[in-house]
Design an enzyme around this catalytic site. Structure first.
Site, mmCIF file in Angstrom:
data_model
loop_
_atom_site.group_PDB
_atom_site.id
_atom_site.type_symbol
_atom_site.label_atom_id
_atom_site.label_comp_id
_atom_site.label_asym_id
_atom_site.label_seq_id
_atom_site.Cartn_x
_atom_site.Cartn_y
_atom_site.Cartn_z
ATOM 1 N N LYS A 160 0.961 -1.093 0.067
ATOM 2 C CA LYS A 160 0.151 0.000 0.221
ATOM 3 C C LYS A 160 0.836 1.045 0.059
ATOM 4 C CE LYS A 160 -3.957 1.641 2.772
ATOM 5 N NZ LYS A 160 -4.712 1.246 4.219
ATOM 6 N N SER B 1 -9.588 1.230 3.023
ATOM 7 C CA SER B 1 -8.780 1.967 2.177
ATOM 8 C C SER B 1 -7.477 1.243 1.336
ATOM 9 C CB SER B 1 -8.005 3.163 2.958
ATOM 10 O OG SER B 1 -7.238 2.269 4.072
ATOM 11 N N SER C 298 -9.951 -1.089 7.161
ATOM 12 C CA SER C 298 -9.467 -0.811 5.826
ATOM 13 C C SER C 298 -8.457 -2.035 5.164
ATOM 14 C CB SER C 298 -8.310 0.230 5.834
ATOM 15 O OG SER C 298 -8.764 1.526 5.698
#
Lengths: 94, 472
Positions: free
Chosen positions: B66, B141, B165
């Site tokens: 990420k 996310s 997330s």
């Protein structure tokens, strides 16, 4: 309910310049979110201790020994403006 | 295409057996990641990595990180325009550990800006598309990581979970996502959102891959004083049944949950029946304060974020908007230009909740609710091994469906926020389709019960037999 003057006050605290349209939208959207959040005021929390950290960490202390760290050049490499080996900023205007 | 059909653990085994060259694996995935049509990647490596050591546990199987994980010399922007093309001078500890275990960094994945969002539509670099249906969101996310794994653009990936997330995008993309116990993995070098909640974890094709990647992520780090040594070795899950396992079904997060779709409910109930067939005892339980999790979360997380994001001021790194005025004027213009609407909203909410006169009513109260939620779980774990729920109340929703209503967007985290508030681990595994889109099953356990959670998830995964092969 968060009115226009409160939004502007909070925006100043947060160092955020908002457009008039954003002020309007923040007031509307944050008020709706706060209305939902208000539900926790119905709970009886008398005598309940607050939790700021969930895992017991036995003493976060360690020996204070020098270790390699970033050089001045590396630390300044990403700065938007540099002067005399430091970060350059506009006058605080005091 | 057979190479792409391998799970990461299978690929690692083939590399170790000398049947697969790590360079071939790298090139196959690098090509796919570079040709990404989902906007899942923000950066893809072009330099081939060194060959892994013969005994490297991750055997050269590349992983996607990420964007908010700092990687030395590589764009690490938390998908924010305020950090556009920021290249940090150091690497996050979990990334270093995974690389040291033999997995090279394939690329950086898209996400909601500073991990604030449940749909990836808050990215400063455009939304990620769901590989099951490109008109829908991948969740957030960690949506780029989830979509990349689901679409076979990366063998496996890491993300972070603050209120869901990792688990919610894993659910919406039909992959496995593990949110570890708070403190199990170092947060050093993870661009901070809410420090008392943030935790790194794996997103993978199956439960075995999750255990393998997680085993390289745990450990105490002197750079993160809230990290703790994982109390046991992370094992490869092998359980074939659930005999002797007691599952508690919290009514607040299931039958009484707001907005739970019928298809999600049906698949959840089908998985409970499977669990019983595997020998588990399934009974209803209560988490009386879980329904207040969202309220507590949307005070605590923005409050911590408003403090953490104070560092983006145009001085040391990132964007600066030059101003004619003074220092504060420069700060305010820089932050206005660099942050997206949701980040501004949360900074405002958090600043308000911490401001004089409101602190006790909001932040202080939310911290007390947090105590009650942790006590609710502790009570449930006296009777049950695990608490189980659907991961997301809905399947992946259409792009744009919730962007005008922040509260509706926040409700996507309804079933996932209570666990990080209590600091406990939870896994999300796919458990079927509804309207042609994946649904998911969440298993939460006491702190440091990851091995047992992975075992239970593995047994269920084998019984469910989910076919995760979206058109790859």
């Amino acid at each position: 309910m968060l009115d226009r003057s409160e939004v502007l006050h909070v925006a100043r605290l947060a160092r955020l310049r908002l457009t008039d349209e954003e002020v309007e939208r923040m007031s509307r959207e944050l008020s709706k979110v706060l209305d939902h959040i208000e539900k926790i005021s119905e709970l009886d929390l008398e005598g309940v201790p607050p939790t700021s950290h969930v895992v017991d960490v036995p003493g976060g202390l360690r020996a204070d020994e020098p270790r390699p760290c970033l050089s001045r050049e590396e630390a300044l490499a990403s700065a938007p403006a540099v002067a005399e080996g430091g970060f350059e900023v506009p006058s605080p205007g005091l | 295409m057979t190479l792409l059909a391998l799970t990461a653990a299978q690929a690692a085994e083939q590399v170790r057996a000398g049947e697969l060259a790590p360079a071939e694996l790298w090139e196959a995935y690098r090509e796919r990641a570079a040709a990404d049509e989902l906007n899942a990647f923000l950066w893809v490596a072009d330099e081939a990595p060194a060959s892994p050591a013969d005994d490297a546990p991750l055997a050269g199987v590349p992983f996607a990180a990420k964007d908010l994980f700092c990687v030395r010399g590589v764009p690490s922007q938390a998908a924010s325009r305020i950090l556009e093309d920021y290249r940090p001078p150091y690497t996050a500890t979990v990334v270093e550990q995974i690389v040291a275990a033999g997995a090279p960094v394939l690329g950086k994945t898209n996400q909601d800006e500073f991990a604030m969002g449940s749909s990836n539509e808050n990215s400063g670099f455009g939304p990620v598309l769901n590989p099951w249906d490109r008109s829908r969101v991948p969740g957030g996310s960690s949506g780029g990581s989830a979509a990349a794994v689901a679409a076979g653009l990366a063998p496996w990936a890491i993300g972070t979970d603050t209120g869901g997330s990792i688990r919610q995008p894993a659910a919406l993309c039909g992959v496995v996502g593990l949110k570890p116990t708070y403190g199990a993995c170092s947060r050093y070098g993870m661009i901070a959102f809410a420090s008392s909640l943030d935790q790194a974890g794996p997103l993978t094709r199956d439960v075995t891959d999750a255990a393998l990647l997680f085993s390289a992520m745990v450990g105490k780090d002197h750079c993160d004083s809230t990290s703790v040594a994982f109390p046991e070795a992370v094992r490869r899950p092998r359980a074939e049944d659930l005999r002797g396992i007691r599952l508690g079904v919290p009514e607040e997060l299931t039958s009484e949950a707001e907005g739970l779709e019928p298809g999600v409910r049906e698949n959840f109930e089908a998985t409970l029946r499977l669990a019983e067939e595997l020998g588990a005892e399934v009974e209803p339980t209560r988490l009386p304060h879980a329904a207040h999790g969202l309220s507590a979360y949307y005070l605590i997380a923005p409050a911590e974020a408003s403090s953490n994001l104070a560092r983006y001021d145009g001085v040391r790194y990132g964007l600066r908007v030059e101003a004619d005025g003074d220092l504060v004027d420069m700060y305010s213009r820089t932050r206005a230009a660099g942050f997206g609407p949701e980040v501004k909203r949360r900074i405002m909410l958090g600043t308000y909740a911490l401001s004089a006169g409101y602190y006790d009513a909001y932040y202080g109260r939310a911290q007390r609710v947090r105590t009650k939620i942790a006590e609710d779980f502790a009570g449930a774990f006296e009777r049950f091994d695990f608490v189980v729920t659907p991961t997301s109340p809905t399947v992946a929703f259409p792009l744009g469906a919730r962007t005008d209503d922040p509260l509706a967007m926040y409700l996507a985290d309804y079933c996932t926020v209570p666990m990080p508030l209590a600091g406990i681990p939870a896994i999300s595994i796919p458990n079927g389709l509804s309207e042609g889109l994946p649904t998911s099953f969440q298993i939460a356990g006491p702190a440091f019960s990851e091995n047992r959670i992975l075992d239970a998830a593995y047994a269920l995964e084998q019984a469910i037999g989910f076919d995760g092969s979206v058109p790859r």
